[in-house]
Design a protein around this motif. Structure first.
Motif, PDB file in Angstrom:
ATOM      1  N   PRO A 189       0.823  -1.219   0.000  1.00  0.00           N
ATOM      2  CA  PRO A 189       0.000   0.000   0.000  1.00  0.00           C
ATOM      3  C   PRO A 189       0.853   1.263   0.000  1.00  0.00           C
ATOM      4  O   PRO A 189       1.893   1.321   0.649  1.00  0.00           O
ATOM      5  N   LEU A 190       0.420   2.241  -0.774  1.00  0.00           N
ATOM      6  CA  LEU A 190       1.087   3.542  -0.795  1.00  0.00           C
ATOM      7  C   LEU A 190       0.073   4.585  -0.352  1.00  0.00           C
ATOM      8  O   LEU A 190      -1.023   4.686  -0.908  1.00  0.00           O
ATOM      9  N   ARG A 191       0.461   5.352   0.686  1.00  0.00           N
ATOM     10  CA  ARG A 191      -0.476   6.308   1.290  1.00  0.00           C
ATOM     11  C   ARG A 191      -0.831   7.464   0.376  1.00  0.00           C
ATOM     12  O   ARG A 191      -1.924   8.015   0.460  1.00  0.00           O
ATOM     13  N   SER A 192       0.119   7.858  -0.479  1.00  0.00           N
ATOM     14  CA  SER A 192      -0.120   9.069  -1.277  1.00  0.00           C
ATOM     15  C   SER A 192      -0.750   8.762  -2.630  1.00  0.00           C
ATOM     16  O   SER A 192      -1.030   9.677  -3.400  1.00  0.00           O
ATOM     17  N   LEU A 193      -0.965   7.477  -2.907  1.00  0.00           N
ATOM     18  CA  LEU A 193      -1.533   7.096  -4.199  1.00  0.00           C
ATOM     19  C   LEU A 193      -3.019   7.446  -4.275  1.00  0.00           C
ATOM     20  O   LEU A 193      -3.790   7.159  -3.363  1.00  0.00           O
ATOM     21  N   ILE A 194      -3.416   8.090  -5.372  1.00  0.00           N
ATOM     22  CA  ILE A 194      -4.840   8.330  -5.621  1.00  0.00           C
ATOM     23  C   ILE A 194      -5.254   7.294  -6.660  1.00  0.00           C
ATOM     24  O   ILE A 194      -4.923   7.425  -7.839  1.00  0.00           O
ATOM     25  N   PRO A 195      -5.940   6.232  -6.213  1.00  0.00           N
ATOM     26  CA  PRO A 195      -6.259   5.155  -7.161  1.00  0.00           C
ATOM     27  C   PRO A 195      -7.336   5.547  -8.155  1.00  0.00           C
ATOM     28  O   PRO A 195      -8.148   6.439  -7.881  1.00  0.00           O
ATOM     29  N   SER A 196      -7.308   4.897  -9.295  1.00  0.00           N
ATOM     30  CA  SER A 196      -8.345   5.085 -10.311  1.00  0.00           C
ATOM     31  C   SER A 196      -8.522   3.741 -11.007  1.00  0.00           C
ATOM     32  O   SER A 196      -7.981   3.519 -12.082  1.00  0.00           O
ATOM     33  N   PRO A 197      -9.249   2.831 -10.347  1.00  0.00           N
ATOM     34  CA  PRO A 197      -9.326   1.459 -10.858  1.00  0.00           C
ATOM     35  C   PRO A 197      -9.882   1.354 -12.280  1.00  0.00           C
ATOM     36  O   PRO A 197      -9.479   0.483 -13.033  1.00  0.00           O
ATOM     37  N   LYS A 198     -10.785   2.281 -12.645  1.00  0.00           N
ATOM     38  CA  LYS A 198     -11.409   2.191 -13.969  1.00  0.00           C
ATOM     39  C   LYS A 198     -10.458   2.640 -15.072  1.00  0.00           C
ATOM     40  O   LYS A 198     -10.457   2.093 -16.164  1.00  0.00           O
ATOM     41  N   ASP A 199      -9.680   3.672 -14.795  1.00  0.00           N
ATOM     42  CA  ASP A 199      -8.713   4.161 -15.776  1.00  0.00           C
ATOM     43  C   ASP A 199      -7.396   4.435 -15.058  1.00  0.00           C
ATOM     44  O   ASP A 199      -7.202   5.502 -14.478  1.00  0.00           O
ATOM     45  N   LYS A 200      -6.507   3.432 -15.141  1.00  0.00           N
ATOM     46  CA  LYS A 200      -5.252   3.521 -14.378  1.00  0.00           C
ATOM     47  C   LYS A 200      -4.380   4.698 -14.805  1.00  0.00           C
ATOM     48  O   LYS A 200      -3.519   5.151 -14.045  1.00  0.00           O
ATOM     49  N   LEU A 201      -4.617   5.185 -16.041  1.00  0.00           N
ATOM     50  CA  LEU A 201      -3.831   6.329 -16.505  1.00  0.00           C
ATOM     51  C   LEU A 201      -4.153   7.587 -15.700  1.00  0.00           C
ATOM     52  O   LEU A 201      -3.409   8.554 -15.715  1.00  0.00           O
ATOM     53  N   LYS A 202      -5.296   7.548 -15.006  1.00  0.00           N
ATOM     54  CA  LYS A 202      -5.713   8.726 -14.222  1.00  0.00           C
ATOM     55  C   LYS A 202      -5.216   8.668 -12.779  1.00  0.00           C
ATOM     56  O   LYS A 202      -5.485   9.580 -12.000  1.00  0.00           O
ATOM     57  N   GLU A 203      -4.508   7.579 -12.428  1.00  0.00           N
ATOM     58  CA  GLU A 203      -3.952   7.518 -11.071  1.00  0.00           C
ATOM     59  C   GLU A 203      -2.963   8.669 -10.867  1.00  0.00           C
ATOM     60  O   GLU A 203      -2.476   9.253 -11.841  1.00  0.00           O
ATOM     61  N   ASP A 204      -2.690   8.961  -9.614  1.00  0.00           N
ATOM     62  CA  ASP A 204      -1.731  10.035  -9.329  1.00  0.00           C
ATOM     63  C   ASP A 204      -1.180   9.815  -7.925  1.00  0.00           C
ATOM     64  O   ASP A 204      -1.626   8.926  -7.199  1.00  0.00           O
ATOM     65  N   MET A 205      -0.218  10.642  -7.560  1.00  0.00           N
ATOM     66  CA  MET A 205       0.297  10.628  -6.197  1.00  0.00           C
ATOM     67  C   MET A 205       0.295  12.059  -5.706  1.00  0.00           C
ATOM     68  O   MET A 205       0.606  12.970  -6.464  1.00  0.00           O
ATOM     69  N   THR A 206      -0.090  12.229  -4.436  1.00  0.00           N
ATOM     70  CA  THR A 206      -0.116  13.591  -3.906  1.00  0.00           C
ATOM     71  C   THR A 206       1.185  13.879  -3.168  1.00  0.00           C
ATOM     72  O   THR A 206       1.808  12.979  -2.606  1.00  0.00           O
ATOM     73  N   TRP A 207       1.593  15.122  -3.180  1.00  0.00           N
ATOM     74  CA  TRP A 207       2.757  15.533  -2.406  1.00  0.00           C
ATOM     75  C   TRP A 207       2.336  15.605  -0.939  1.00  0.00           C
ATOM     76  O   TRP A 207       1.149  15.600  -0.638  1.00  0.00           O
ATOM     77  N   GLY A 208       3.309  15.668  -0.044  1.00  0.00           N
ATOM     78  CA  GLY A 208       2.984  15.819   1.384  1.00  0.00           C
ATOM     79  C   GLY A 208       3.658  14.737   2.205  1.00  0.00           C
ATOM     80  O   GLY A 208       4.487  13.983   1.685  1.00  0.00           O
ATOM     81  N   TRP A 209       3.287  14.686   3.496  1.00  0.00           N
ATOM     82  CA  TRP A 209       3.951  13.744   4.399  1.00  0.00           C
ATOM     83  C   TRP A 209       3.758  12.298   3.982  1.00  0.00           C
ATOM     84  O   TRP A 209       4.651  11.483   4.107  1.00  0.00           O
ATOM     85  N   ASN A 210       2.538  11.988   3.511  1.00  0.00           N
ATOM     86  CA  ASN A 210       2.290  10.619   3.069  1.00  0.00           C
ATOM     87  C   ASN A 210       3.233  10.225   1.942  1.00  0.00           C
ATOM     88  O   ASN A 210       3.701   9.092   1.871  1.00  0.00           O
ATOM     89  N   PHE A 211       3.516  11.195   1.075  1.00  0.00           N
ATOM     90  CA  PHE A 211       4.440  10.926  -0.019  1.00  0.00           C
ATOM     91  C   PHE A 211       5.850  10.675   0.523  1.00  0.00           C
ATOM     92  O   PHE A 211       6.564   9.797   0.047  1.00  0.00           O
TER      93      PHE A 211
END
Ligand SMILES: [Zn+2]
Length: 167
Positions: A44-66
């Protein structure tokens, strides 16, 4: 798959070209996609913003979790490089260089995927599309036993592969 397995596999295929760093790098890079084609799990990655339907839309947020994720991925990466170094020690400097380049290249598509998330421009779009298209659709996320088994199998297969071609 983990960066550890990717680094070990990349180093293993680099033993095919111990005198040719460019080829060793290319083999390592390609091994990443081959390995990702097998169903596998992810930690698991805390900063990951999942997008199961379209993986190209996934992202990671900056911040402590990152930052926490970065430590996790950094440890994973370093473990891979360390294992590659220990498992495939070459008798000379050029052989060792090829192995470490293979290990590095074996992990490279994942950070390049991160670059895609942050830039969303070519050539990273195409690389990430290829990365996702070749990756297994089935995953073992949440199944620790299967995830571990796949990782260990990848490492053992890499060691056997390198042993076989050294015969
Ligand atoms: Zn990957």
């Amino acid at each position: 798959m983990t960066l550890t397995s990717h680094a070990v596999a990349g180093a293993a295929v680099a033993t095919l070209a111990p005198q040719n760093p460019i080829l060793a790098f290319a083999f390592g890079f390609l091994s990443h996609y081959l390995l990702d084609a097998f169903p596998h799990g992810h930690y698991p990655l805390r900063s990951l913003i999942p997008s199961p339907k379209d993986k190209l839309k996934e992202d990671m947020t900056w911040g402590w979790n990152f930052v926490i994720d970065l430590f996790k991925m950094g440890a994973d990466f370093l473990l891979g490089l360390g294992l590659a170094y220990l498992l495939f020690a070459a008798p000379n400097k050029s052989g060792m260089l090829a192995i470490m380049l293979g290990a590095l290249a074996g992990t490279l598509p994942d950070p390049l995927h991160f670059v895609y998330w942050k830039l969303r421009q070519e050539p990273f779009i195409s690389l990430s599309k290829f990365h996702l298209s070749i990756a297994a659709t089935k995953d073992f996320d949440g199944d620790t036993k299967k995830t571990l088994l796949v990782e260990i199998s990848a490492i053992v297969a890499s060691i056997l592969f390198a042993k076989l071609i050294s015969l």
